[in-house]
Design an enzyme around this catalytic site. Structure first.
Site, mmCIF file in Angstrom:
data_model
loop_
_atom_site.group_PDB
_atom_site.id
_atom_site.type_symbol
_atom_site.label_atom_id
_atom_site.label_comp_id
_atom_site.label_asym_id
_atom_site.label_seq_id
_atom_site.Cartn_x
_atom_site.Cartn_y
_atom_site.Cartn_z
ATOM 1 N N SER A 149 0.842 -1.197 0.000
ATOM 2 C CA SER A 149 0.000 0.000 0.000
ATOM 3 C C SER A 149 0.875 1.244 0.000
ATOM 4 O O SER A 149 1.961 1.245 0.583
ATOM 5 C CB SER A 149 -0.900 0.021 1.244
ATOM 6 O OG SER A 149 -1.591 1.254 1.363
ATOM 7 N N TYR A 162 -0.884 -0.525 10.029
ATOM 8 C CA TYR A 162 -1.091 -0.908 8.628
ATOM 9 C C TYR A 162 0.108 -0.502 7.770
ATOM 10 O O TYR A 162 0.604 -1.286 6.958
ATOM 11 C CB TYR A 162 -2.371 -0.234 8.140
ATOM 12 C CG TYR A 162 -2.763 -0.517 6.711
ATOM 13 C CD1 TYR A 162 -3.292 -1.755 6.351
ATOM 14 C CD2 TYR A 162 -2.651 0.468 5.733
ATOM 15 C CE1 TYR A 162 -3.679 -1.994 5.041
ATOM 16 C CE2 TYR A 162 -3.035 0.231 4.429
ATOM 17 C CZ TYR A 162 -3.550 -1.006 4.088
ATOM 18 O OH TYR A 162 -3.927 -1.256 2.789
ATOM 19 N N LYS A 166 2.603 -2.941 5.673
ATOM 20 C CA LYS A 166 2.622 -2.857 4.213
ATOM 21 C C LYS A 166 4.008 -2.541 3.670
ATOM 22 O O LYS A 166 4.374 -3.004 2.584
ATOM 23 C CB LYS A 166 1.595 -1.822 3.743
ATOM 24 C CG LYS A 166 0.142 -2.282 3.886
ATOM 25 C CD LYS A 166 -0.094 -3.602 3.178
ATOM 26 C CE LYS A 166 -1.559 -3.971 3.114
ATOM 27 N NZ LYS A 166 -1.768 -5.292 2.461
#
Length: 301
Positions: A149, A162, A166
């Site tokens: 991401s 997150y 990622k």
């Protein structure tokens, strides 16, 4: 282009994973549709999600089997890969797509919020990839496709868990590519821009927020699937250790860290000389405190 291939797609009960699974099947692959059926935050939910995608594939004439194991558990990951071998006799590609969100500003984030996201987004790809690696090594072929991401590659607010996972996936993918290239196994990443359940909680309280979300809704999950299909195919046999992004009809090759600028003093550095010379010389090449939206500023086309 995937006739005879067997592909595992995790988190394929909806969103990006569902569209990838459907495309893989349309291109001739047999697909293991994995989905725990959990909510966006990871709690138990709709265990029938994977089976519904399997039914869609079957109705279109394809081959698929459902699996509801968790990628965040090593034994579960082994069963996911085992489902491919047990039902279809082999495994040719893994799409590590499963994910959850537990967004929180860093100074407010709990240990549980950190652990839950890291387990799914980083441990999950490791567990599933490690289980598949045994088969890939033995058959001297295979393709890993990991979902990274721009939250990790560039940055974003309220997503320390997150983002860390990622960016970790990008390093994991590179390490897999280096370690397994001698077995004709390749590993690549996709950073997807798509409107899905993962980002459907974005606020829409102001006209500006509503306009932003309207633009994002143009970027459907189906736009991501063709690149995943290509990377799983033999046509991508020479594509390895790369990071791509897909934004509506655009495909990007993302940069990877390399030396940007250097300074040198033959007599070595002191704290004072770094302050007086070293850092001022490097400052012109500093990266600004940007997030993904500051870099991708133009409307999706």
């Amino acid at each position: 282009m995937l006739e005879g291939k067997v592909v595992v797609v995790t988190g394929a009960g909806g969103g990006i994973g569902r569209d990838i699974a459907l495309l893989m099947a349309r291109e001739g692959a047999s697909v293991v549709v994995n989905d725990l059926g959990a909510s966006l935050s990871g709690e138990a939910g709709d265990v029938g999600a994977a089976q519904r995608v399997v039914n869609e594939i079957a109705e279109a004439g394809g081959k698929a089997v459902a699996n509801t194991d968790s990628v965040a558990d090593a034994q579960g990951a082994t069963r996911i890969v085992g489902a491919a071998v047990d039902h279809f006799g082999r495994i040719d590609a893994v799409v590590n797509n499963a994910g959850i969100l537990r967004d929180r500003f860093f100074h407010k984030m709990s240990d549980d919020e950190w652990d839950a996201v890291i387990k799914v987004h980083l441990y999950g790809p490791y567990y599933v990839s490690r289980a598949a690696a045994v088969h890939f090594k033995e058959q001297q072929s295979g393709s890993f496709i990991h979902m990274t991401s721009t939250s990790g590659l560039i940055g974003n607010f309220g997503q320390a868990n997150y983002s860390a996972a990622k960016l970790g996936i990008a390093a994991l993918s590179k390490s897999i590519a280096l370690d397994m290239q001698k077995f004709n196994v390749r590993s690549n990443c996709i950073a997807p821009f798509a409107w899905s359940r993962m980002i459907s909680s974005i606020p829409t309280e102001t006209p500006e927020e509503q306009a932003r979300v309207a633009k994002m809704q143009q970027m459907t999950p189906a736009k991501i699937a063709p690149l995943a299909g290509y990377l799983a195919s033999d046509a991508a046999r020479d594509v390895n250790a790369q990071i791509f992004a897909v934004r509506n009809n655009e495909i990007f090759l993302m940069s990877q860290p390399r030396p940007e600028r250097s300074v040198h003093r033959s007599e070595g550095w002191t704290v004072a000389s770094i302050a007086e010379h070293g850092m001022p010389a490097l400052r012109a090449s500093f990266y600004p405190l940007e997030r993904s939206g500051d870099v991708f500023t133009w409307d999706p086309v």
